[in-house]
Design an enzyme around this catalytic site. Structure first.
Site, PDB file in Angstrom:
ATOM      1  CD  GLN A 131      23.817 -14.969  -5.790  1.00  0.00           C
ATOM      2  OE1 GLN A 131      23.135 -15.589  -4.967  1.00  0.00           O
ATOM      3  NE2 GLN A 131      23.272 -14.330  -6.811  1.00  0.00           N
ATOM      4  CE1 TYR A 148      28.160  -3.529 -16.825  1.00  0.00           C
ATOM      5  CE2 TYR A 148      25.939  -4.424 -16.670  1.00  0.00           C
ATOM      6  CZ  TYR A 148      26.798  -3.346 -16.659  1.00  0.00           C
ATOM      7  OH  TYR A 148      26.297  -2.080 -16.498  1.00  0.00           O
ATOM      8  CB  THR A 199      20.643 -15.301 -18.368  1.00  0.00           C
ATOM      9  OG1 THR A 199      19.446 -14.780 -17.801  1.00  0.00           O
ATOM     10  CG2 THR A 199      20.924 -14.527 -19.650  1.00  0.00           C
ATOM     11  CE1 TYR A 237      23.359 -10.466 -17.317  1.00  0.00           C
ATOM     12  CE2 TYR A 237      21.119 -11.275 -17.525  1.00  0.00           C
ATOM     13  CZ  TYR A 237      22.420 -11.450 -17.098  1.00  0.00           C
ATOM     14  OH  TYR A 237      22.769 -12.617 -16.469  1.00  0.00           O
TER      15      TYR A 237
END
Length: 283
Positions: A11, A56, A96, A120
Site C-alpha cells: 500500500q 512482513y 507500527t 509481528y
C-alpha cells in the site's frame, strides 16, 4: 533528489511510486529476507535518501514464522540503516503501534515503554532498535491501521462483506485511527528531505489519522460513505479470537512529528473519501 524505496506492491510503496525521483525496488530487486542484498542495492543506486516501505505484515502468520518475520522486519532495516550511515544519507523506516501492549486509554508517545503482544510487534521493534543503533540520520515512523485503494485491507473487506450480508459483527474495543497510505507516503518524503538538511531531527515519531475510532466505527463510516446498507454490530475482541493478540489501545500521540517536521495529523475521513473515489465506491 532520488529516493530509493524498498517495496513495490504494498500500500505505501504504491503511493510513493507516484512521486518523481522515487525508485521502488520489488522482491526481485531486493528481497528483505536477504539483508545483505538490501545493503548492496543501496550502494548500487547511491540515492539521496532511503525509505523502507516493505515489511512482513501477516500478523497472525508471524506467530508461526517469527524467525522469518524478524529477518524481514528487524535484520533487513538494520542492514539498510547501517549502509545509509556509511554513505551519510538519511533513512526512514515505517513501524507500527503494535510495539505497544495496548494498555490504558492515553495516546502512546514515542518515548513510552514498548511491550509487544505478538511476534509481528516484536519483529518491528527489533527493526526500530537496529535502525537506532546504526547511528545515522534516521526516522522510525510508527503508524496504524493503514488503508488505501491498493492491495487487501479493511476498507475493501468491509465493502465486500457489506454487499454480501445484512449484518456484520466488528470489534469495537480496539481503539485507534485509520491512516491513509497516501498521507504516510507524503510524510515519509517530507521527513527524508528534511533529514538531509537537518540530521539532528533524527528519532522515533508517530503518525496516525484523526479522530480516534474503533474498528466498528470505521466500518460504519466506510459503509455509510459507500452507500452500502448493512448493519454493524459491536463485539469485543474476546469474541473474535485470532492467533496473534491485538492491542486494545492503538492511540498514537503525534504531536512531536508536527512540532519537529511540521507534519500534522491527517483527517482519515478525508482520506477514506479519496480511497472510495479511487475504488469507484463513493456514494
Amino acid at each position: 533528489m532520488s529516493i530509493l524505496v524498498f517495496g513495490k506492491t504494498g500500500q505505501l510503496a504504491r503511493e510513493l511510486a507516484a512521486y518523481d525521483g522515487v525508485i521502488c525496488l520489488g522482491r526481485g530487486q531486493a528481497d528483505l529476507s536477504d539483508p545483505d542484498a538490501c545493503a548492496a542495492a543501496i550502494r548500487a543506486h547511491a540515492p539521496a535518501a532511503v525509505i523502507n516501505a516493505a515489511a512482513y505484515t501477516a500478523v497472525d502468520k508471524a506467530e508461526e514464522e517469527e524467525a522469518l518475520a524478524t529477518i524481514i522486519n528487524g535484520d533487513a532495516p538494520g542492514a539498510m540503516a547501517r549502509t545509509c550511515t556509511a554513505l551519510n544519507i538519511p533513512f526512514v523506516t515505517v513501524s507500527t503501534d503494535y510495539v505497544f501492549d495496548g494498555s490504558g486509554e492515553a495516546p502512546w508517545k514515542p518515548e513510552d515503554a514498548t511491550a509487544p503482544l505478538n511476534a509481528y510487534g516484536r519483529s518491528k521493534l527489533a527493526g526500530e532498535e537496529a535502525v537506532r543503533a546504526a547511528g545515522g540520520a534516521y526516522a522510525a515512523l510508527r503508524t496504524s491501521w493503514v488503508v488505501s485503494a491498493h492491495g487487501g485491507n479493511f476498507v475493501k473487506t468491509m465493502l465486500r462483506l457489506g454487499k454480501e450480508r445484512v449484518r456484520l459483527t466488528v470489534v469495537a474495543d480496539q481503539i485507534g485511527a485509520p491512516t491513509p497510505a497516501r498521507d504516510i507516503a507524503a510524510a515519509c518524503l517530507a521527513i527524508a528531505r528534511q533529514l538531509r538538511e537537518e540530521p539532528g531531527k533524527s528519532g522515533t515519531y508517530h503518525f496516525a489519522g484523526a479522530p480516534e475510532t474503533s474498528w466498528a466505527g470505521f466500518a460504519r463510516e466506510i459503509l455509510a460513505r459507500a452507500g452500502v446498507e448493512c448493519d454493524v454490530e459491536d463485539i469485543p475482541t474476546a469474541a473474535y479470537p485470532t492467533p496473534a493478540a491485538r492491542p486494545l489501545n492503538s492511540r498514537l500521540d503525534c504531536t512531536s512529528l508536527e512540532a519537529v517536521f511540521g507534519i500534522p495529523q491527517p483527517d482519515w475521513r478525508m482520506g477514506l473519501t479519496e480511497v472510495l473515489k479511487d475504488l469507484g465506491e463513493l456514494a
